[in-house]
Write a protein that holds these residues in place. Structure first.
Motif: not given
Length: 419
Positions: A352-353, A374-376, A383, A385
């Motif tokens: 999920e990222s 890294w974006k979750i 979100e 980041e």
């Protein structure tokens, strides 16, 4: 706390009418953001943030900076017209719990659909155009983008625009730009006329932009000289290939003085900037963007040396710092003449990222910046980041952005909520 209290009623005035959207047909949405920035200067001691650009740490840099902000967007779409307003409220770094709140109107425009093909828009609006990811040299009216964060929302400009679009292969937009290059009221000679023509000619799209009207040479980036731009986008074997360029009658900024009082000098020679790029999506869904940018308004090796000498001179004077215009010349991604950009983005659905890496290199100033992110994405509206940003100088004798910057390495955590 008084300034914040004054903002709260204004915000409620905006929010309350938007709540019964089914009655007033007003769309209310936006985003809220918090930032935690961790800086690593690399030196120890009380003066580790001291540099030519930040003598005696006049910027007040600390190891950890915090900030918060919200962009509220209200839009109404009617049969014959529409209205849009974007309001930004932000705290400055290290002021998340103080009174230092910056309020800005990013958009405030009224749109009148005169006929099926003709639309008139008045107010603060965006003229963002071009095909580049990191840079848009053919964008003649908007504030410049940050190549390390191209998706950042840009403040609009005040104008009256006319759009003609009947579908088909041709679209046109003309506008009168009402933007002063100095704080205060607008003078008649600073009003400018601009145009953008779009030709949809398969397999390519072609754009032509132009900006006319005279303006005083203030040596500030907000000063917009007469200019013309052209760009195209086409599909070649599944890859998006694009290029754009612009001629300006002169630089928008001055150049550093070489001696004496080191005052900025005007450069009345025409400036040419150009960009070429490619965008490709692999079967793995890895997205690749590669660009080359020639910045005709950047500083060559001799000018960067003069810039360094000027900062040393001003830092040794009684004031201890340079005029504001000198600090405005330091624009990462626009400081030198030549730049290369590589951006890689890969969705990680199982986690999920989304992971991405942006690398910018300046071949002439020997600077490299690297920004992995890294974006979750735990939900569609929230979100997180996590990113790192590093500046590296391969040759300090070139006086590049990395050598000048008081902060070479930093990490950040940004949380966003979309509503």
């Amino acid at each position: 706390m008084q300034s914040l209290k004054n903002l709260i009623p204004a915000l409620f005035i905006l929010i309350i009418p938007a709540l019964p959207g089914s009655i007033f047909a007003v769309s209310f949405y936006g985003e809220a953001e918090t930032l935690f920035d961790f800086m690593f200067p690399g030196d120890t001691g009380s003066d580790r943030y001291d540099s030519l650009l930040n003598p005696h740490n006049i910027s007040g840099l600390n190891d950890i900076a915090t900030a918060a902000g919200v962009i509220v967007k209200l839009e109404n779409q009617g049969e014959k017209g529409s209205f849009a307003m974007w309001l930004s409220l932000r705290t400055e770094p290290d002021s998340i719990s103080s009174d230092e709140v910056k309020t800005d109107i990013m958009r405030l425009s009224y749109d009148w659909q005169l006929t099926d093909a003709i639309r008139i828009t008045t107010g603060r609006q965006s003229f963002l155009t071009g095909y580049g990811y990191g840079w848009n040299p053919m964008d003649l009216a908007n504030p410049i983008k940050d190549p390390s964060n191209p998706d950042q929302e840009l403040k609009g400009v005040d104008a009256v625009s006319f759009t003609w679009d009947r579908g088909g292969i041709f679209q046109a937009r003309g506008y009168t730009l009402l933007q002063t290059s100095e704080a205060g009221s607008l003078a008649y000679e600073e009003a400018k006329a601009g145009a953008e023509l779009t030709f949809l000619l398969p397999p390519a799209e072609l754009k032509i932009t132009a900006l006319t009207g005279s303006a005083p040479d203030t040596g500030r980036i907000e000063s917009l000289p007469r200019s013309i731009g052209i760009g195209f986008l086409m599909d070649i074997a599944g890859a998006g290939v694009y290029a754009e360029g612009a001629f300006r009658e002169r630089r928008r900024t001055g150049v550093p003085g070489a001696s004496g009082d080191y005052a900025l000098k005007a450069d009345d020679d025409p400036a040419f900037s150009a960009l070429a790029g490619i965008e490709y999506y692999f079967r793995s869904e890895l997205a690749l963007i590669a660009e080359y940018f020639y910045n005709g308004e950047g500083l060559g090796r001799g000018e960067r040396s003069d810039y360094k000498d000027a900062l040393e001179y001003f830092n040794s004077t009684s004031t201890g710092y340079a005029p504001e215009e000198y600090y405005e010349l330091y624009r990462p991604g626009y400081f030198a003449r030549h730049y290369l950009l590589l951006n890689l983005t890969l969705p990680l659905y199982d986690l999920e990222s989304e992971a991405s890496l942006t690398v910018i290199e300046s071949p002439d100033s020997r600077m490299i910046s690297a920004t992995p992110r890294w974006k979750i994405l735990p939900s569609g509206s929230f979100e997180i980041e996590i990113s790192y940003s590093g500046l590296f100088s391969l040759d300090d004798g070139q006086y590049n952005e990395a050598w000048l910057s008081p902060v070479k390495h930093s990490a950040s955590i940004v949380t966003k909520w979309y509503f």
